[in-house]
Design an enzyme around this catalytic site. Structure first.
Site, mmCIF file in Angstrom:
data_model
loop_
_atom_site.group_PDB
_atom_site.id
_atom_site.type_symbol
_atom_site.label_atom_id
_atom_site.label_comp_id
_atom_site.label_asym_id
_atom_site.label_seq_id
_atom_site.Cartn_x
_atom_site.Cartn_y
_atom_site.Cartn_z
ATOM 1 N N ASP A 9 0.828 -1.026 -0.147
ATOM 2 C CA ASP A 9 0.049 0.087 0.041
ATOM 3 C C ASP A 9 1.054 1.333 0.048
ATOM 4 O OD1 ASP A 9 -2.325 1.628 0.616
ATOM 5 O OD2 ASP A 9 -1.637 1.833 2.650
ATOM 6 N N ASP A 11 0.007 5.107 0.758
ATOM 7 C CA ASP A 11 -0.408 6.249 2.075
ATOM 8 C C ASP A 11 -0.170 5.341 3.355
ATOM 9 O OD1 ASP A 11 -0.732 8.475 0.232
ATOM 10 O OD2 ASP A 11 -2.407 7.637 -0.343
ATOM 11 N N GLY A 44 -5.582 2.637 -3.396
ATOM 12 C CA GLY A 44 -6.810 3.084 -3.843
ATOM 13 C C GLY A 44 -6.581 4.366 -4.791
ATOM 14 N N ASN A 221 -9.176 -1.301 3.576
ATOM 15 C CA ASN A 221 -8.814 -1.616 2.100
ATOM 16 C C ASN A 221 -7.818 -2.394 1.792
ATOM 17 O OD1 ASN A 221 -7.314 0.698 2.293
ATOM 18 N ND2 ASN A 221 -7.302 1.015 0.223
#
Length: 273
Positions: A9, A11, A44, A221
């Site tokens: 991921d 951030d 995302g 997520n």
């Protein structure tokens, strides 16, 4: 176990709070790629907003991949080819707009690398800062969204949005994937499309087993890929629900958490605390 891929991921995971990669983390990831491990970015964020980070890590040179839009797209960094793309029809986005008004939250989506919203709000401004994409505030959201898009976001105060998330997960069960990427971002993609499902699709194409994959993240997520991977890692700054599901908890994004995972599980060195 020899790990052939690490999925990250961005951030609050790979990136520090100032949106940069620490020198130690970059050095570890470059060493991992030199050793033959694929470094995959999964966020995302829209694809365009991930490209500068992919370039910094030289993913094109090492033949790696980007999973953008929470798995809504998979791109080959070396060839530029889109291996997978999922979209939501315009009428679905129009319905989500109506739901956002009912729930008293904001909504935005992406059209040709522009963030489109009807409401100037602080959370869309944050997304603009994170992605470095322009924001267009339109008079009529439904009229502006006339083509399929990859995803939409509802935005609001974190404690309130958490309750909206639970409500809408039930309401859209079987029709849309609903998950928070940050406390104030509630994301909507095609049903069954998550970071985990896209990761599964990618490794099948590459002939890599899930046991040979490390996935690292901090947010809700990220849960799908953390639970899917052979080694699911939660950041030290991750949400408690994420930590509970992880196989391993590393340090925070501000204290080289990703580097320490790479050093221990890929490079075989004892990470310096």
């Amino acid at each position: 176990m020899t790990y052939k891929m690490i999925v990250l991921d961005l951030d609050d995971t790979l990136l520090r709070d100032d949106l940069t990669i620490s020198p130690r983390t970059k050095e570890a990831l470059m060493a991992a790629q030199e050793a033959g491990t694929k470094v995959v970015l999964a966020s995302g964020r829209p694809t365009t907003a991930m490209l500068p980070i992919a370039e910094e890590l030289r993913l094109k040179e090492y033949g790696s991949f980007i999973l953008s839009f929470n798995g809504g797209k998979i791109n080959n960094c070396q060839t530029g080819e889109t291996l997978f793309s999922s979209t939501l029809p315009a009428d679905t986005i129009h319905h989500l707009y109506d739901v956002s008004r009912r729930e008293n939250v904001w909504i935005h989506t992406y059209i040709e690398d522009v963030i489109v919203t009807e409401d100037d709000n602080q959370y869309t401004d944050i997304e603009g800062q994170l992605t470095d994409l322009p924001i267009e505030v339109v008079e009529n959201f439904k009229k502006a969204v006339s083509v399929p898009v990859v995803k939409a976001l509802m935005l609001g105060e974190p404690d309130y949005l958490k309750n909206v998330e639970k409500k809408l997960q039930k309401e859209f069960e079987g029709s849309l994937a609903v998950m928070r990427s940050k406390p104030y971002f509630l994301e909507f993609t095609e049903d069954g499309v998550t970071k985990g499902t896209s990761l599964n699709s990618l490794i099948q194409k590459l002939g890599i087993n899930r046991e040979e994959v490390i996935a690292v993240g901090d947010g809700h997520n990220d849960l799908s890929m953390i639970e899917f991977a052979g080694l699911g890692v939660a950041m030290g700054n991750a949400a408690e629900e994420v930590k509970e599901k992880a196989d391993y908890i590393t340090d925070t994004n501000m204290n080289d958490g990703v580097a320490k995972v790479v050093e221990e599980f890929i490079l075989g060195t004892v990470p310096v605390i």
